[in-house]
Design a protein around this motif. Sequence first.
Motif, PDB file in Angstrom:
ATOM      1  N   ARG A 102      -7.408 -11.265   1.775  1.00 25.91           N
ATOM      2  CA  ARG A 102      -7.493  -9.810   1.651  1.00 25.91           C
ATOM      3  C   ARG A 102      -8.236  -9.408   0.386  1.00 25.91           C
ATOM      4  O   ARG A 102      -8.993  -8.437   0.373  1.00 25.91           O
ATOM      5  N   ARG A 108      -6.416   9.509   2.031  1.00 27.14           N
ATOM      6  CA  ARG A 108      -6.523   8.229   2.740  1.00 27.14           C
ATOM      7  C   ARG A 108      -6.851   8.433   4.221  1.00 27.14           C
ATOM      8  O   ARG A 108      -7.661   7.687   4.783  1.00 27.14           O
ATOM      9  N   PRO A 118      -6.216   0.771   2.028  1.00 22.85           N
ATOM     10  CA  PRO A 118      -5.673   1.985   1.401  1.00 22.85           C
ATOM     11  C   PRO A 118      -6.028   2.106  -0.081  1.00 22.85           C
ATOM     12  O   PRO A 118      -6.220   3.215  -0.588  1.00 22.85           O
ATOM     13  N   ASP A 147       0.792  -1.230   0.000  1.00 24.02           N
ATOM     14  CA  ASP A 147       0.000   0.000   0.000  1.00 24.02           C
ATOM     15  C   ASP A 147       0.826   1.282   0.000  1.00 24.02           C
ATOM     16  O   ASP A 147       0.307   2.344   0.321  1.00 24.02           O
ATOM     17  N   LYS A 199       0.511   8.380   3.214  1.00 25.41           N
ATOM     18  CA  LYS A 199       0.464   8.697   4.643  1.00 25.41           C
ATOM     19  C   LYS A 199       1.403   9.864   4.903  1.00 25.41           C
ATOM     20  O   LYS A 199       2.375  10.044   4.156  1.00 25.41           O
TER      21      LYS A 199
HETATM   22  P1  AMP Z   1      -5.875  -3.327   5.891  1.00 30.21           P
HETATM   23  O1  AMP Z   1      -4.604  -4.080   6.180  1.00 30.21           O
HETATM   24  O2  AMP Z   1      -6.364  -3.547   4.526  1.00 30.21           O
HETATM   25  O3  AMP Z   1      -6.929  -3.557   6.925  1.00 30.21           O
HETATM   26  O4  AMP Z   1      -5.503  -1.780   5.962  1.00 30.21           O
HETATM   27  C1  AMP Z   1      -4.650  -1.300   6.951  1.00 30.21           C
HETATM   28  C2  AMP Z   1      -3.561  -0.482   6.299  1.00 30.21           C
HETATM   29  O5  AMP Z   1      -4.053   0.822   6.097  1.00 30.21           O
HETATM   30  C3  AMP Z   1      -2.307  -0.344   7.140  1.00 30.21           C
HETATM   31  O6  AMP Z   1      -1.288  -1.074   6.565  1.00 30.21           O
HETATM   32  C4  AMP Z   1      -1.947   1.115   7.098  1.00 30.21           C
HETATM   33  O7  AMP Z   1      -0.769   1.323   6.384  1.00 30.21           O
HETATM   34  C5  AMP Z   1      -3.061   1.783   6.345  1.00 30.21           C
HETATM   35  N1  AMP Z   1      -3.633   2.860   7.164  1.00 30.21           N
HETATM   36  C6  AMP Z   1      -4.156   2.751   8.398  1.00 30.21           C
HETATM   37  N2  AMP Z   1      -4.573   3.936   8.847  1.00 30.21           N
HETATM   38  C7  AMP Z   1      -4.295   4.840   7.867  1.00 30.21           C
HETATM   39  C8  AMP Z   1      -4.489   6.240   7.730  1.00 30.21           C
HETATM   40  N3  AMP Z   1      -5.062   6.967   8.690  1.00 30.21           N
HETATM   41  N4  AMP Z   1      -4.077   6.827   6.584  1.00 30.21           N
HETATM   42  C9  AMP Z   1      -3.515   6.102   5.615  1.00 30.21           C
HETATM   43  N5  AMP Z   1      -3.318   4.777   5.691  1.00 30.21           N
HETATM   44  C10 AMP Z   1      -3.701   4.151   6.797  1.00 30.21           C
END
Ligand code: AMP
Length: 281
Positions: A99, A149, A134, A13, A253
Amino acid sequence: MKIDLHAHSHVSDGTQTPAVLVAAAKNAGLDVLALTDHDSTSGWAEASLAAREQGIVLVPGMEISCKTREGISVHLLSYLHDPFNEDLLEEITKSKDARLSRAERMVERLAEDYPLNWDDVTQHVAPGATVGRPHIADALVAAGVVEDRSEAFASILTSHSRYFVSHYAPDPVLAVQLVRAAGGVPVFAHPVASARGRVVAEATFNDMIDAGLLGLEIDHRDNPEEGRAWLRKLAARKDLIVTGSSDYHGAGKPNLLGENLTSPEALARIEALGTGTAVVR
Ligand code: AMP
Ligand code: FE
Ligand code: ZN
Ligand code: FE
């Protein structure tokens, strides 16, 4: 020496290719970068080549999504494991597949309320990349639903949201065992990041340490100060490696390369303990 041991490329991501990420690290004045994409080592080859060209040291790594029996999310960094180890590969393939179907289900739910379909999301996913929230966020940004994001994660995509769907992920104790068996060095990523969701109890730290956990990522922007002090005591008591890192995701991010750093002594311990693959110099 500037050492940053946690960064993502578009193999998961992050928003940059592995080669562009390595160039950005060089530009930021880093001497050492670890590439730690979620549940994937597909970026290692490109990053290694770029690192040699740019004259920066690359530590091949990965960040494994895990889930405890209580449903608490744990991220485990693995450094220098054998990328072809079958047991570890089987487990991360299971997560990657889960996923994908999970993201599809989230998009089905979102499509009921927002102008979004699966094609809109796949446009933001590099071929073969590990799909995550993301990428759904990127599609929501493109559709004009949210600004970035961060806004998506603060609203529509939180784990409390009605659009959220969970996915299979290994227990952290199993993940630690698999990483060790693959010659890797397991380090608990942002272990007390309470803003991301519930954090594990001390018993889980102990279970992971008993299983072979070798380090704690303490200096990370998501670990609150009190939690860091507690982690430092735990690391001292159990003789664990202490790391600090940015968790850079490119434009995805606000985290900046080098915003937290790891000591050369900690890196030396990781290099001495990791036997599955070599540091690229
Ligand atoms: P998932 O693994 O698909 O549930 O998504 C989680 C991922 O989203 C993590 O690896 C983070 O890098 C990303 N993430 C979490 N919070 C944020 C945020 N506030 N802004 C951007 N990316 C985020
Ligand atoms: Fe991420
Ligand atoms: Zn993480
Ligand atoms: Fe990360």
